[in-house]
Design an enzyme around this catalytic site. Structure first.
Site, PDB file in Angstrom:
ATOM      1  N   LYS A  81       0.823  -1.215   0.000  1.00 34.67           N
ATOM      2  CA  LYS A  81       0.000   0.000   0.000  1.00 34.67           C
ATOM      3  C   LYS A  81       0.856   1.265   0.000  1.00 34.67           C
ATOM      4  CE  LYS A  81      -0.731   0.220   5.036  1.00 34.67           C
ATOM      5  NZ  LYS A  81      -0.026   1.498   5.261  1.00 34.67           N
ATOM      6  N   ASP A  82       2.157   1.149   0.347  1.00 30.89           N
ATOM      7  CA  ASP A  82       3.039   2.309   0.347  1.00 30.89           C
ATOM      8  C   ASP A  82       3.593   2.630  -1.031  1.00 30.89           C
ATOM      9  OD1 ASP A  82       2.747   2.609   3.098  1.00 30.89           O
ATOM     10  OD2 ASP A  82       4.528   1.425   3.572  1.00 30.89           O
ATOM     11  N   ARG A 129      -8.262   8.292   5.019  1.00 33.31           N
ATOM     12  CA  ARG A 129      -9.237   7.265   4.612  1.00 33.31           C
ATOM     13  C   ARG A 129     -10.018   6.768   5.821  1.00 33.31           C
ATOM     14  NH1 ARG A 129      -9.048   1.969   5.419  1.00 33.31           N
ATOM     15  NH2 ARG A 129      -6.877   2.086   6.060  1.00 33.31           N
ATOM     16  N   ARG A 130      -9.312   6.475   6.900  1.00 34.51           N
ATOM     17  CA  ARG A 130      -9.992   5.994   8.101  1.00 34.51           C
ATOM     18  C   ARG A 130     -10.814   7.099   8.747  1.00 34.51           C
ATOM     19  NH1 ARG A 130      -4.534   2.990   9.609  1.00 34.51           N
ATOM     20  NH2 ARG A 130      -4.957   0.902   8.780  1.00 34.51           N
ATOM     21  N   ARG A 147       0.709   9.499  14.638  1.00 38.42           N
ATOM     22  CA  ARG A 147       1.662   8.737  13.847  1.00 38.42           C
ATOM     23  C   ARG A 147       2.484   7.878  14.792  1.00 38.42           C
ATOM     24  NH1 ARG A 147       5.619  10.938   9.651  1.00 38.42           N
ATOM     25  NH2 ARG A 147       5.965   8.684   9.638  1.00 38.42           N
ATOM     26  N   ARG A 153       1.372   3.471  18.865  1.00 37.45           N
ATOM     27  CA  ARG A 153      -0.061   3.775  18.764  1.00 37.45           C
ATOM     28  C   ARG A 153      -0.866   3.049  19.839  1.00 37.45           C
ATOM     29  NH1 ARG A 153      -1.444   4.679  12.372  1.00 37.45           N
ATOM     30  NH2 ARG A 153       0.603   5.451  11.770  1.00 37.45           N
ATOM     31  N   CYS A 240      -2.128   7.931  -0.991  1.00 39.74           N
ATOM     32  CA  CYS A 240      -2.609   7.328   0.254  1.00 39.74           C
ATOM     33  C   CYS A 240      -3.187   8.379   1.194  1.00 39.74           C
ATOM     34  CB  CYS A 240      -1.495   6.541   0.950  1.00 39.74           C
ATOM     35  SG  CYS A 240      -0.178   7.562   1.655  1.00 39.74           S
TER      36      CYS A 240
END
Length: 320
Positions: A81-82, A129-130, A147, A153, A240
């Site tokens: 995805k990166d 997106r989230r 981040r 996290r 992204c």
């Protein structure tokens, strides 16, 4: 081809080295080559600014590709995805191994699910997106940008800085920490990022023997799914940092296996969205993604992602 150990470039985080270690084991066990990991610092690792302010896609990738091109490493492993959707000169993508579960998960205090969190609860995520999809659920949550690696996290939940965080299930699974998730989010609630849960193995395109060798690690079903998802991403010209989710699955159709692709584009606040799906032949994965993106553009998807909220026209949700 030389029989010297292959130098595998990896980011230094616990998740990156775990993922790269998994690929190294595949290379040893299935290809019979010894591998040594070489840690490479990327801009996304040393710069703690929000990813969107650094350009989003590519901030974890460029340094590894530079290491490939200047000969410091022979192959590199990325979270797929990166990867930018456009090709890189001199770089090949010979293998996408079998994918982990691509869904998102919640890690919340007191074992709570999203629906059980009280109104006003603080939920941390660094992903637009989230943020958009969480806001669209209408749960009255306070969304905070964060981040850091997985441990950082989750520690914010343990320390009470936030009530919950949303993470990729694949990362927790690879780190052996899946038991810390309090809920796995259904794609109906939260479509993942294109390519989420998949790994990308890159090498120099000029190393044709290595391209062929690594190609034996490619999983056709995973490759087809992520190709379709990334075709949506490319056609919508979204990185992204854009509020876009996509997920493709190989399913059994009337005439054998087919690809079922779902995607959603949202306004920043989640109030407006274009959500569509399409199915087609597995062999036409890229064309399927491009076609779905074209349908979404016709329904105003680009306006959702680029226009200020007050200029976005109402857009009805679409379901194929």
């Amino acid at each position: 081809m030389s029989t010297a150990p292959l130098r595998l470039g990896t980011r230094a985080s616990a998740l990156a080295t775990t993922q790269s270690g998994h690929v190294a084991e595949l290379v040893r066990e299935r290809l019979g080559r010894e591998v040594e990991l070489v840690e490479v610092a990327t801009e996304g690792d040393v710069n703690r600014a929000p990813l969107a302010s650094m350009g989003g896609t590519g901030v974890f990738v460029s340094a590894l590709r530079d290491a490939l091109l200047d000969g410091r490493v022979d192959l590199a492993v990325h979270s797929l995805k990166d990867l930018p959707t456009y090709p890189a000169d001199g770089i090949a993508l010979p293998a996408v191994p079998p994918r982990e579960d691509p869904r998102d998960v919640v890690v919340a205090r007191d074992g709570l699910t999203l629906g059980e969190l009280p109104v006003g609860s603080r939920v941390g995520t660094g992903s637009p997106r989230r943020v958009s999809q969480l806001a669209a659920l209408g749960l009255g949550l306070e969304l905070q940008g964060i981040r850091g690696n997985v441990d950082t996290r989750i520690r914010k939940v343990r320390d009470g800085e936030v009530d919950a965080v949303v993470l990729a299930r694949a990362g927790l699974a690879r780190l052996g920490r899946l038991d810390e998730a309090t809920e796995v989010l259904d794609p109906l609630q939260m479509l993942p990022a294109p390519g989420q849960g998949a790994l990308a193995i890159e090498c120099r395109s000029a190393d044709t023997d290595l391209v062929e060798l690594l190609g034996r690690l490619d999983d056709p079903a995973t490759r087809a799914a992520v190709t379709a998802e990334r075709a949506v991403l490319a056609a919508l010209e979204a990185g992204c940092s854009a509020p876009l989710g996509a997920l493709a699955d190989v399913v059994e159709g009337d005439d054998g296996e087919e690809l079922w692709l779902r995607a959603v584009a949202l306004s920043e606040d989640g109030g407006l969205s274009v959500r569509m799906s399409l199915s087609g032949p597995v062999a036409d994965a890229a064309a399927l993604g491009t076609r779905l993106a074209s349908d979404m553009l016709a329904e105003g998807a680009a306006d959702l992602m680029t226009a200020p909220p007050e200029q976005v026209p109402p857009v009805r949700k679409q379901h194929a």
